[in-house]
Motif scaffolding. Structure first.
Motif, PDB file in Angstrom:
ATOM      1  N   PRO A 111       0.803  -1.233   0.000  1.00 40.18           N
ATOM      2  CA  PRO A 111       0.000   0.000   0.000  1.00 40.18           C
ATOM      3  C   PRO A 111       0.830   1.274   0.000  1.00 40.18           C
ATOM      4  O   PRO A 111       0.388   2.306  -0.502  1.00 40.18           O
ATOM      5  N   TYR A 159      -0.501  -3.125  -5.142  1.00 44.71           N
ATOM      6  CA  TYR A 159      -0.974  -1.750  -5.115  1.00 44.71           C
ATOM      7  C   TYR A 159      -0.142  -0.841  -6.016  1.00 44.71           C
ATOM      8  O   TYR A 159      -0.117   0.365  -5.823  1.00 44.71           O
ATOM      9  N   LYS A 164      -3.495  -0.309 -10.011  1.00 46.20           N
ATOM     10  CA  LYS A 164      -4.615   0.507  -9.531  1.00 46.20           C
ATOM     11  C   LYS A 164      -5.302   1.220 -10.702  1.00 46.20           C
ATOM     12  O   LYS A 164      -6.533   1.320 -10.730  1.00 46.20           O
ATOM     13  N   ASP A 176      -8.070   3.210  -3.625  1.00 50.98           N
ATOM     14  CA  ASP A 176      -7.715   3.853  -2.355  1.00 50.98           C
ATOM     15  C   ASP A 176      -8.921   4.445  -1.639  1.00 50.98           C
ATOM     16  O   ASP A 176      -8.801   4.923  -0.506  1.00 50.98           O
ATOM     17  N   TRP A 186     -11.909  -5.332  -5.243  1.00 53.28           N
ATOM     18  CA  TRP A 186     -10.450  -5.214  -5.380  1.00 53.28           C
ATOM     19  C   TRP A 186      -9.771  -6.575  -5.210  1.00 53.28           C
ATOM     20  O   TRP A 186      -8.884  -6.942  -5.991  1.00 53.28           O
TER      21      TRP A 186
END
Length: 260
Positions: A111, A159, A164, A176, A186
């Motif tokens: 992340p 991520y 993304k 996010d 996701w």
């Protein structure tokens, strides 16, 4: 004989690393021949590459372990072929520490953008290393197939900005800024990418090596209880903790798909 027709086999995964010394020093064809003739397995799965990413044979594609003393894989193949025993590769797929160090751009990103030890199923790892190396095992060593380890249970959510952006393009949502209910989208997006990754490398290898049988460890089991028909056989390795009950449970699930 095909793997689905086999009843009993032997599995070895060595996981050679950079510090492993004297690989192959004590190898004896005579001892191996005694194992084959006295134990009489239908197949043997021997190590070719574990999670550290160093190969326990002199690969021309990836990174051989630095302290190889002889070509063990050639010895395994010679004896097993002589006695009609199938020979499969234990090969670590997504979990690949050496490739992660050499090619950090191939890894899943956390992340906060941190690199992982695990390969991204969205990246070029399969095309540039996994597929060429499986072809090497099939074409150069004449192996009968591969048991690909470190796969579904090793995958990490990726991520990276590219992933993304792809998710947003497909769903119109920002990963996010997902609600708790939307986070399942996701996760499923990444699961479907994993399935495509497995299907892709199997089809690419079998396009040139149609008799080379491949499985991705623990597909069609409690780990991934989806009725996917993309591997040649179903297989998983059991942890030593409560392995009998684990085998009973997963065996029932595997059997429910009507495959071996």
């Amino acid at each position: 004989m095909k793997r689905k027709d086999s009843f009993f086999g032997l599995h070895f995964d060595y996981h050679a690393n950079k510090e492993t010394k004297d690989i192959g020093k004590g190898f004896s064809p005579e001892v191996l021949e005694r194992i084959v003739t006295q134990v009489q397995p239908d197949f043997i799965q021997c190590d070719t590459k574990g999670h550290p990413g160093y190969c326990s044979y002199p690969t021309k594609i990836g990174t051989p372990a630095p302290h190889l003393m002889q070509d063990l894989l050639a010895g395994w193949r010679e004896i097993t072929k002589k006695h009609g025993v199938l020979l499969y590769s234990h090969y670590s797929g997504i979990w690949e520490r050496c490739a992660a160090q050499q090619h950090p751009q191939w890894t899943s990103k956390g992340p906060n953008g941190e690199n992982s030890e695990k390969m991204s199923v969205f990246g070029p790892y399969a095309q540039q290393l996994l597929i060429p190396q499986l072809k090497e095992l099939a074409q150069v060593y004449g192996m009968d197939g591969a048991w690909v380890d470190g796969e579904c249970w090793a995958q990490e959510l990726d991520y990276s900005p590219e992933v993304k952006a792809l998710f947003t393009a497909q769903t119109g949502k920002d990963p996010d800024k997902l609600t708790e209910e939307e986070k399942a989208l996701w996760v499923d997006f990444q699961r479907q990418a994993f399935f495509r990754y497995v299907e892709n490398y199997i089809s690419m290898v079998k396009a040139e090596c149609p008799n080379f049988e491949i499985t991705s460890n623990w597909l069609n089991s409690s780990w991934v209880p989806d009725n996917l028909q993309i591997t040649d056989f179903i297989s998983g390795d059991l942890a030593p903790t409560n392995s009998v009950d684990s085998a009973r449970f997963d065996g029932r699930l595997m059997r429910s798909y009507g495959r071996n």
